[in-house]
Design a protein around this motif. Structure first.
Motif: not given
Lengths: 523, 227
Positions: B54, B86, B92, B94, B98, B159
């Protein structure tokens, strides 16, 4: 901050609203009701003012200024001995009594403070800029002599251009010029003079009539008796002369009559010949006019629209205005005391206020419809403000609901917000997203309120008119009682949007501050 | 492979809470990751591996120490700069996928592009191609609930990679998937990362996964790296 397109924000906000339809619709309903009430109260306030203006401006009424002599008296002008108040009197009551004392002193002494509405003042006003016309109210008591018969009547001056005159004509024509030496005669007088049948009535125009003015007591009495007995009693000019002589003798004979002293005094006062030094007040003179036409009295319905010309219902002779003005200058009470009332017509409605102020500066009393409308507008504004405030409160309550619902929505969408932040949404972007969502609710509810307010105005207008009819309002208000100016149509949704955005502020702030790590851990 | 470190973690600590309830999640971690390197952070639950991820992803800031990514110190960045970081530099993936439940596959993929201000037409094109690349061209308009777990994770990968980030952070990306699907997902990742030379930090407790996927394995325990 990178520039997110507004359309993207709006789409996202719209999508989130359609996600939970029932909740969105209920929130919208609150905003809608508030906006609806706001629109109705604003449009009714505006509509009534406009309707009153339209009604009153009909026929140029708003351009008129009524001018009258200002008789109000300053108590300080009255001799102190006539102003004494006896006894122990509270200050407020003392002030009221002093005002009354001053007024009765003024009446008793026939004292006329202020500027008289003299012919010369009228001619000055006529030369002012922005003055269209000046019409004095001329009423003169006179006797008309025709076919050896004298009839008493009130003479009234009217401009040749006055449209109502031609409507009242039953034989002949109205005037063609203001300074013509012609006259209009009431149909009843014509009847009394022997023009009985409709055909005979047509004979009167073109004939001449002698009008007698001034302090001829016997003539005055003869004319009034003839008029009030409806023609049953008639006096020839010879009989009038006899009456005059007998009245003079009566004044001498009073002393010998067996009546109480008080009655003797009052008879003496009535029949005493005018003192020699008082002419020209006692002087009489006569004028001859050609009859242009015969007129009737206006009907009840016509009187409602005439209003300022109610005198037309109590008049027997009508002269063209300029002729009547010249005539008035030969009569002492008009020449010295001025006219009782004058109507000044402004070029335009917007000139009225300035003209009224200038007239007041001349020391005369002024009344105008424009000032009346100002009063109406003030009252309507007060009522509208109260209604609009209540509506705004309703909107505020709805906004509180929105605050609540959006706070819930933020909680429910915590994870989504976390995801958006993880993929790079800035705090300000998230906040804006929720603000726009709130604003969208206000905008939609506001627009729906405006639309439904407009729809409701049709039955609303009919109901309001029905109520006015039931209450016996004879004056028909012109046009719709609801008005939708652009600032209401655009302003109400904008205001609603501003309020709901304000309501969304706190929830949006909370959304922006959501910790993405916490948010992503959910679920 | 580029030898310069893309990520440079120097003596980072992260302490949650204050006073008696103080918890030290990281207690002095230093680590360099070279550009294009695939590093697995291996450790048990509570070892601090997710906290470290994180911090590197700019979702949080270290209590002390510095995290440099391509020469910029994350600890010095404003919140708005971190968001831009970001958006432009990191992707990211997960364990829980998400995805936004109310958006279709393609709408989920184009989400980062919305915040980057890309025009609707361009981002739809880009997102569709990204979905095609992960083999989901048939599923473009499906919502997450209409997709299998493996499909959802492929959408998430599309994504994460839509902005061609220099750094991909994957937190137990196969944790919710069966072994067959896991294999497919890892293959997919490997292919795409190789094509763009993307640097990867994989967080997992699965030794086997770490070995199969990473160039280098870094072990964590109680908030520190262990040899």
């Amino acid at each position: 901050m990178s520039a997110v397109r507004f359309s993207d924000f709006a789409t996202m906000a719209g999508r989130s609203l359609t996600q939970n339809r029932t909740r969105s619709l209920l929130t919208l309903l609150g905003v809608f009701l508030g906006a609806f009430l706001l629109v109705i109260s604003l449009s009714v306030g505006k509509g009534i003012t406009e309707s009153v203006e339209r009604t009153l401006s009909f026929g140029g009424k708003l351009k008129r200024i009524q001018v009258y002599p200002d008789y109000s008296i300053d108590p300080d002008q009255v001799p102190e001995e006539d102003m004494e108040i006896e006894g122990d009197v509270a200050p407020e009551r003392r002030e009221r009594l002093r005002k009354q004392l001053a007024e009765s002193w003024r009446a008793k002494n026939n004292y006329r403070p202020g500027t008289p509405l003299s012919e010369s003042l009228l001619q000055t006003i006529e030369r002012w800029e922005r003055v269209e016309s000046v019409t004095p109210d001329i009423q003169i008591s006179s006797r008309g002599v025709h076919r050896d018969k004298s009839m008493w009547g009130m003479l009234y001056g009217q401009p040749a251009a006055e449209p109502i005159l031609s409507e009242l004509i039953v034989a002949g024509n109205a005037f063609d010029r203001d300074d013509a030496r012609t006259i209009l005669v009431h149909e009843f007088l014509a009847y009394e003079w022997g023009y009985r049948s409709d055909e005979e009535l047509q004979q009167l125009p073109g004939q001449t009539i002698e009008l007698r003015f001034g302090g001829d007591l016997a003539g005055g009495i003869a004319g009034m008796v003839a008029y009030h007995r409806g023609g049953d009693v008639e006096f020839t000019p010879e009989e009038e002369r006899q009456l005059a002589e007998s009245l003079e003798r009566l004044a001498e004979l009073v002393d010998t009559l067996p009546i109480p002293e008080a009655q003797r005094e009052v008879l003496k006062k009535t029949f005493a010949p005018a003192p020699d030094e008082s002419p020209p007040a006692g002087e009489s003179f006569s004028e001859t006019y050609t009859v242009a036409g015969v007129f009737r009295s206006p009907s009840e319905a016509e009187l409602i629209t005439l209003r300022e010309q109610w005198q037309l219902a109590h008049t027997q002779f009508i002269l063209p205005l300029a002729t009547a003005r010249a005539l008035a200058q030969r009569l002492p009470e008009h020449r010295d005391r001025g006219y009782q009332q004058v109507m000044v017509l402004a070029r335009d409605e917007s000139d009225v206020a300035a003209l009224a102020e200038r007239l007041r500066g001349e020391g005369v009393g002024v009344h105008s419809m424009t000032e009346f409308i100002e009063q109406v507008r003030k009252h309507v504004t007060v009522i509208t403000s109260v209604m609009a405030t209540l509506a705004a409160v309703a909107l505020l309550v709805a906004a509180l609901g929105i605050s609540n619902v959006m706070a819930m929505s933020v909680l429910e969408r915590t994870r989504e917000i976390g995801i958006m932040k993880a993929v790079g949404a800035e705090e300000s972007q998230i906040q804006r997203l929720f603000l726009i969502e709130g604003g969208l609710l206000g905008l939609l509810g506001g627009a729906a309120g405006v639309f439904c307010g407009w729809l409701a105005s049709f039955p609303g207008n009919a109901v309001a008119r029905w109520v006015l009819d039931q209450r016996g309002f004879q004056e028909k208000l012109e046009g719709s009682l609801f008005s939708y100016p652009l600032w209401v149509v655009l302003g109400v949704p904008a205001f609603a949007a501003a309020i709901t955005m304000l309501a969304a502020w706190l929830p949006s702030r909370r959304a922006a501050r959501i910790d993405p790590i916490e948010a992503l851990r959910q679920g | 492979m580029d030898a310069r470190p893309l990520v440079s973690i120097v003596d980072v600590t992260k302490i949650y809470g204050a006073g008696h309830s103080e918890v030290a999640a990281l207690r002095g971690v230093s680590l360099d990751v070279r550009a294009g390197e695939k590093v697995a952070l291996l450790g048990k639950s509570g070892s601090g591996k997710s906290t470290l991820m994180n911090l590197v992803g700019g979702l949080d800031r270290p209590t002390t120490g510095s995290i440099g990514v391509a020469g910029a110190d994350l600890a010095q960045m404003s919140r708005s700069e971190l968001a831009a970081y970001r958006r432009d530099r990191v992707g990211f993936v997960f364990q829980a996928f998400n995805l936004v439940a109310t958006r279709t596959a393609v709408e989920n993929v184009e989400l980062p592009l919305i915040f980057a201000g890309v025009s609707p037409r361009r981002r739809r094109d880009q997102a569709t191609r990204a979905l095609e690349a992960v083999g989901l061209i048939e599923r473009v308009d499906h919502r997450p609930s209409e997709l299998s777990g493996g499909e959802q994770q492929r959408v998430a990968i599309a994504r994460a990679l839509i902005n061609t980030p220099s750094l991909l952070l994957a937190d137990e990306p196969t944790g919710n998937l069966d072994s067959d699907t896991s294999g497919q997902i890892l293959d997919l990742l490997r292919t795409h990362l190789a094509a763009h030379g993307t640097t990867v930090l994989l967080v997992t407790h699965d030794e086997d996964l770490a070995t199969r996927f990473a160039d280098r394995i870094v072990r964590m325990q109680d908030g520190v790296l262990v040899p």
